[in-house]
Design an enzyme around this catalytic site. Structure first.
Site, short mmCIF file in Angstrom:
data_model
loop_
_atom_site.label_atom_id
_atom_site.label_comp_id
_atom_site.label_asym_id
_atom_site.label_seq_id
_atom_site.Cartn_x
_atom_site.Cartn_y
_atom_site.Cartn_z
N ASP A 70 64.47 61.38 31.86
CA ASP A 70 65.64 62.04 31.18
C ASP A 70 65.06 62.86 30.01
O ASP A 70 63.98 62.41 29.39
CB ASP A 70 66.23 60.76 30.55
CG ASP A 70 67.03 59.94 31.98
OD1 ASP A 70 67.50 60.57 32.91
OD2 ASP A 70 67.40 59.02 31.60
N GLU A 100 62.77 53.99 26.59
CA GLU A 100 61.92 55.16 25.89
C GLU A 100 60.50 54.91 26.01
O GLU A 100 59.59 55.87 25.68
CB GLU A 100 62.33 55.40 24.47
CG GLU A 100 63.92 55.65 24.26
CD GLU A 100 64.42 56.63 25.15
OE1 GLU A 100 63.69 57.67 25.62
OE2 GLU A 100 65.60 56.56 25.58
N ASP A 120 68.43 49.19 26.03
CA ASP A 120 68.50 50.78 25.99
C ASP A 120 68.96 51.12 24.77
O ASP A 120 70.11 50.96 24.45
CB ASP A 120 69.49 51.20 27.23
CG ASP A 120 69.71 52.73 27.57
OD1 ASP A 120 69.07 53.39 26.56
OD2 ASP A 120 70.05 53.08 28.48
N ASP A 123 72.24 54.73 25.32
CA ASP A 123 72.84 54.96 26.79
C ASP A 123 73.78 55.98 26.64
O ASP A 123 74.82 56.05 25.70
CB ASP A 123 73.50 53.54 27.36
CG ASP A 123 74.01 54.04 28.72
OD1 ASP A 123 73.24 54.02 29.81
OD2 ASP A 123 75.26 53.91 28.84
N GLU A 282 69.98 47.95 31.52
CA GLU A 282 71.16 48.55 32.00
C GLU A 282 71.97 47.38 32.81
O GLU A 282 72.87 46.78 32.48
CB GLU A 282 71.20 49.85 32.49
CG GLU A 282 70.65 50.93 31.68
CD GLU A 282 70.46 52.20 32.34
OE1 GLU A 282 70.50 53.22 31.52
OE2 GLU A 282 70.12 52.30 33.51
#
Length: 338
Positions: A70, A100, A120, A123, A282
Site C-alpha cells: 500500500d 507498516e 494496524d 486502517d 486486521e
C-alpha cells in the site's frame, strides 16, 4: 437555578472500566491495564492528528510503499511511530507487529513486559484525503515463551487474544473494546479528553438487512460469492432485497455492521487468491470483537480465530457479521465448492 442533571458526576471512563475489570482478575498485576492505557493515549493523539491533518499538512503520500504493497500516507507514518513509542514506554510489551514494518519490532530489554501487540495504526488510510472515516485496530496476546522474544511469539491464533479493540475516527471518535467478557463502546469526550462508556455489552442482530463488499471486483469473484450476492439482490422467496453499504474503510464498515446487523465480506478472488486483509492485525481483532457481540467470523471454510498464523503479514479471506447472514454465506460456499 441551572439544571445539573445532564452532567454525569459518576462517569464510567474507559480508564476506570479497564481498572475495575482488571481488579476482578485473579493474580492481575496491572500490566495489561498499563498497556491498554498507553494504547488509548496513542489513539487520542492519532484522533487529534486526523482532525487537523489538512491544516498541519499531514494529508498526501509520504513517498514510499509499505510491506503489504500500500502507498504510505504521512498520517500512516505518524500514527505508526506514535503507537510504537507509546506501547514501548508502557513497559508492558516485548514484541510489536505493525502493518507498516516488514519485521516485528522487538522492545528493548530494559522496557520489556509480557505482552505482544499486533496493530494496524491507520486502517483505511487511502480515505484520509477525502475525509471518509478511518481507524486503528489492535490485538493483545500474552507471550508464551521464556526465551529471547522473536516474531514467532506473535504467530498465535486469534483464540489466544486477551484484549482487542478498534478506534473509529468518524463524526466522533469511538473505541470498541473487549477483554473477553463482552463488547463495549466508548466515545471520546474532547472536553475532558476521556473515553466515556456509551454502550455496554453490545450485541449484533441475529440477521441484518445490508451486505458490504467491493463489488468492483465482481469480475474476479468465485461462483459462491457471485451467487450469494445475486441471492441478496434478487431473493427467490420474494422477500425484500438487501441494501448495499461500502465505505472502503474496514473499521467503518465493520462498526456499521455491528451496530445495525448484516454482513461484511472481503473474500478471496482471482486477483487475491488468499484474500486481501491481514490476519494478525486486521482479521483476528475484528473477529474477536464480533464474536464477543454474538456474531460470526469465517474464511468461508474455517473460523478466523482458529487459523494458525504462518507469517506476520499473512492474508486470509474474511467474512464477518450477523450469525444468520454468515451461516447463509457459508452454505453457499459449501454448495459451490469446487
Amino acid at each position: 437555578m441551572t439544571d445539573q442533571s445532564a452532567f454525569d458526576t459518576d462517569v464510567w471512563t474507559l480508564t476506570r472500566f479497564v481498572m475495575e475489570t482488571g481488579r476482578q482478575v485473579k493474580g492481575a498485576t496491572g500490566e495489561l491495564t498499563q498497556l491498554i492505557n498507553a494504547m488509548l493515549t496513542a489513539i487520542k493523539a492519532i484522533s487529534s492528528a486526523v482532525r487537523k491533518a489538512g491544516l498541519a499538512h499531514l494529508q498526501g503520500i509520504a513517498g514510499h510503499i509499505n510491506v503489504t504493497g500500500d502507498e504510505v500516507k504521512k498520517l500512516d507514518v505518524l500514527s505508526n511511530d506514535l503507537v510504537i513509542n507509546m506501547l514501548q514506554a508502557s513497559y508492558s510489551t516485548c514484541v510489536l507487529v505493525t502493518e507498516e514494518n516488514k519485521e516485528a519490532v522487538i522492545t528493548p530489554a530494559e522496557k520489556r513486559g509480557k505482552y505482544i501487540v499486533c496493530f494496524d495504526p491507520l486502517d483505511g488510510s487511502s480515505n484520509i484525503d477525502c475525509l471518509a472515516p478511518i481507524g486503528t485496530i489492535f490485538a493483545i496476546y500474552k507471550r508464551s515463551s521464556e526465551t529471547e522474544p522473536t516474531e514467532k511469539d506473535a504467530l498465535q491464533p486469534g483464540n489466544q487474544i486477551v484484549c482487542a479493540g478498534y478506534a473509529l475516527y468518524g463524526s466522533a471518535t469511538v473505541v470498541a473494546m473487549s477483554t473477553g467478557a463482552g463488547l463495549n463502546f466508548f466515545m471520546l469526550d474532547p472536553a475532558i479528553g476521556e473515553f466515556i462508556l456509551t454502550d455496554r455489552n453490545v450485541k449484533i442482530k441475529k440477521k441484518g438487512k445490508t451486505y458490504s463488499l467491493n463489488e468492483g471486483y465482481a469480475k474476479y469473484f468465485d461462483s459462491a460469492v457471485t451467487e450469494y450476492i445475486k441471492h441478496k439482490k434478487f431473493p427467490e422467496d420474494g422477500s425484500a432485497p438487501y441494501g448495499a453499504r461500502y465505505v472502503g474503510s474496514m473499521v467503518s464498515d465493520v462498526h456499521r455492521t455491528i451496530a445495525y446487523g448484516g454482513i461484511f465480506l472481503y473474500p478471496a478472488n482471482e486477483k487475491s487468491p488468499k484474500g486481501k486483509l491481514r490476519l494478525l492485525y486486521e482479521c483476528n481483532p475484528i473477529a474477536f470483537l464480533v464474536e464477543q457481540a454474538g456474531g460470526l467470523a469465517t474464511t468461508g471454510t474455517q473460523r478466523i480465530l482458529d487459523v494458525q498464523p504462518e507469517a506476520l503479514h499473512q492474508r486470509v479471506p474474511f467474512v464477518v457479521g450477523s450469525p444468520d447472514d454468515v451461516e447463509e454465506y457459508m452454505a453457499f460456499v459449501k454448495k459451490y465448492k469446487k
